[in-house]
Design an enzyme around this catalytic site. Structure first.
Site, PDB file in Angstrom:
ATOM      1  N   CYS A 146       6.186 -15.924  14.063  1.00 19.54           N
ATOM      2  CA  CYS A 146       5.889 -16.950  13.091  1.00 19.54           C
ATOM      3  C   CYS A 146       4.770 -17.014  12.665  1.00 19.54           C
ATOM      4  O   CYS A 146       3.868 -16.093  12.304  1.00 19.54           O
ATOM      5  CB  CYS A 146       6.542 -18.176  13.095  1.00 19.54           C
ATOM      6  SG  CYS A 146       6.997 -19.095  11.751  1.00 19.54           S
ATOM      7  N   HIS A 239      12.433 -17.238  13.544  1.00 20.31           N
ATOM      8  CA  HIS A 239      12.846 -17.684  14.875  1.00 20.31           C
ATOM      9  C   HIS A 239      14.064 -17.454  15.560  1.00 20.31           C
ATOM     10  O   HIS A 239      14.960 -18.158  15.803  1.00 20.31           O
ATOM     11  CB  HIS A 239      12.610 -19.319  15.015  1.00 20.31           C
ATOM     12  CG  HIS A 239      11.061 -19.914  14.586  1.00 20.31           C
ATOM     13  ND1 HIS A 239      10.258 -19.923  15.458  1.00 20.31           N
ATOM     14  CD2 HIS A 239      10.819 -20.384  13.218  1.00 20.31           C
ATOM     15  CE1 HIS A 239       9.006 -20.089  14.826  1.00 20.31           C
ATOM     16  NE2 HIS A 239       9.231 -20.562  13.503  1.00 20.31           N
ATOM     17  N   GLU A 241      14.473 -17.158  18.478  1.00 24.41           N
ATOM     18  CA  GLU A 241      14.491 -17.673  19.901  1.00 24.41           C
ATOM     19  C   GLU A 241      14.992 -19.082  19.706  1.00 24.41           C
ATOM     20  O   GLU A 241      15.456 -19.580  20.755  1.00 24.41           O
ATOM     21  CB  GLU A 241      13.164 -17.669  20.382  1.00 24.41           C
ATOM     22  CG  GLU A 241      12.410 -18.891  19.748  1.00 24.41           C
ATOM     23  CD  GLU A 241      11.492 -18.704  18.511  1.00 24.41           C
ATOM     24  OE1 GLU A 241      10.836 -19.626  17.964  1.00 24.41           O
ATOM     25  OE2 GLU A 241      11.660 -17.555  18.069  1.00 24.41           O
TER      26      GLU A 241
END
Length: 355
Positions: A146, A239, A241
């Site tokens: 990001c 994102h 994750e």
């Protein structure tokens, strides 16, 4: 782990053309199998520090059931920390000097909170450039998440992120646009990724920088790209994750900010994340909240418990697969000495040749 093409069976060539990692027998014989050392430059603010550790540790740990991973968290001392967060860093994190002395096989760089629109004015700017410059020369591959992607695109490729009128926030469908790359050759051709950002580097900017775009969305642009060589730098704008409830907790924070008077407008829900029933729960809550606020009554509790256990995670499997492919490539190419980026015979300008 990769297949080894130990003979001239045509299926090996066909699978390689389809993007599967198939090693020539000569490359396989020269590999030195050992543990991998992965750095995590965690620039996230205090409240997200430990959660971000767990999210990336989980993706790395799930990527391969055979390899042994040593993950080395570190941060930048220029980032302000509370006494509690600084105590956590002092107790468990390494310094960049220690990281640099010992070496890494791979590096992950998280996002960060910023104040103001210009990244070059942030306290992490100059120290982050030093880390990136060192990683380029000494680490097999660096994965940027990001805001880290936006920073590298600005100072290394001259592409400045663009502010958006509306926050890119939610879970969005994406499509693989380069199926030949081993990072995505065996993942679903269409999959979802969470995003949460007010800025974007556009597809046109990625192409202008001569970066290799692998995954993008018609709605919100590029998610996954690499440096021109295909591996030295890997860029996420989303994102993957994120935990299942990450966007829920972020939505709760936005609602609490509105309640505290920090926001003038009631926050919208993240796109494509809540079910119709969950949206109805939050719509009713917003109505009750505003009525109670206008009447000067006690404000109702945010209905997190009604929703948290019922949110569907539609991104983690693909995130795990992409990170597993990334770790696999590092494993095949890195040198057995931690302070050297590539094994003998690998061209740093074309490290995927032969993969």
């Amino acid at each position: 782990m990769p297949l080894v093409a130990h003979n001239q069976l045509p299926s090996f060539a066909r699978l390689r053309e389809e993007g599967l990692l198939v090693l020539p027998s000569g490359r396989a014989m020269h590999q030195h199998i050992r543990e991998l050392h992965v750095g995590l430059l965690n620039m996230m603010p205090d409240k997200a520090l430990a959660a971000t550790e767990r999210q990336f540790f989980r993706l790395v740990g799930e990527s391969n059931p055979i390899a042994q991973f040593y993950v080395h968290p570190f941060t930048l001392p220029e980032l302000p920390r509370s006494s509690e967060a600084q105590a956590h860093v002092d107790a468990y994190y390494e310094s960049f000097d220690e990281i640099r002395e010992q070496g890494l096989d791979a590096l992950i760089i998280t996002g960060a909170n910023v104040t103001g629109p210009e990244l070059a004015n942030q306290p992490f700017w100059e120290p982050l450039i030093r880390v990136i410059d060192w990683a380029w020369e000494n680490v097999t591959s660096t994965l940027c998440s990001c805001l880290a992607t936006h920073a590298v695109l600005q100072f290394r490729y001259g592409q400045q992120r663009q502010p958006q009128e509306r926050k890119i926030w939610g879970v969005f469908p994406h499509r693989v646009v380069d199926k030949t790359h081993p990072l995505v050759g065996d993942v679903n051709s269409c999959f979802h990724v969470p995003h949460s950002r007010w800025n974007a580097v556009t597809p046109e900017q990625f192409h202008a920088a001569d970066l290799r775009v692998l995954v993008e969305s018609e709605e919100i642009g590029v998610h996954l790209a690499t440096s021109p060589d295909g591996l030295r730098f890997v860029f996420f704008q989303g994102h993957p994750e994120y935990d299942t409830v990450s966007l829920l907790k972020e939505y709760k924070r936005e609602v609490l900010r509105w309640m505290a008077g920090e926001l003038t407008e009631y926050p919208p829900m993240p796109d494509n994340y809540f079910s119709l029933q969950q949206k109805a729960i939050f719509d009713e809550y917003a109505w009750r909240l505003q009525r109670a606020r206008e009447a000067g009554e006690k404000l109702p509790e945010f209905p997190e418990r009604l929703v948290a256990g019922r949110i569907d995670n539609i991104w983690h499997d693909t995130a795990e697969a992409v990170v597993a492919n990334w770790i696999g490539l590092v494993y095949q190419l890195t040198h057995r000495e931690r302070h050297l980026p590539f094994m003998e015979g690998v061209d740093p300008d074309d490290p995927l040749a032969g993969c």
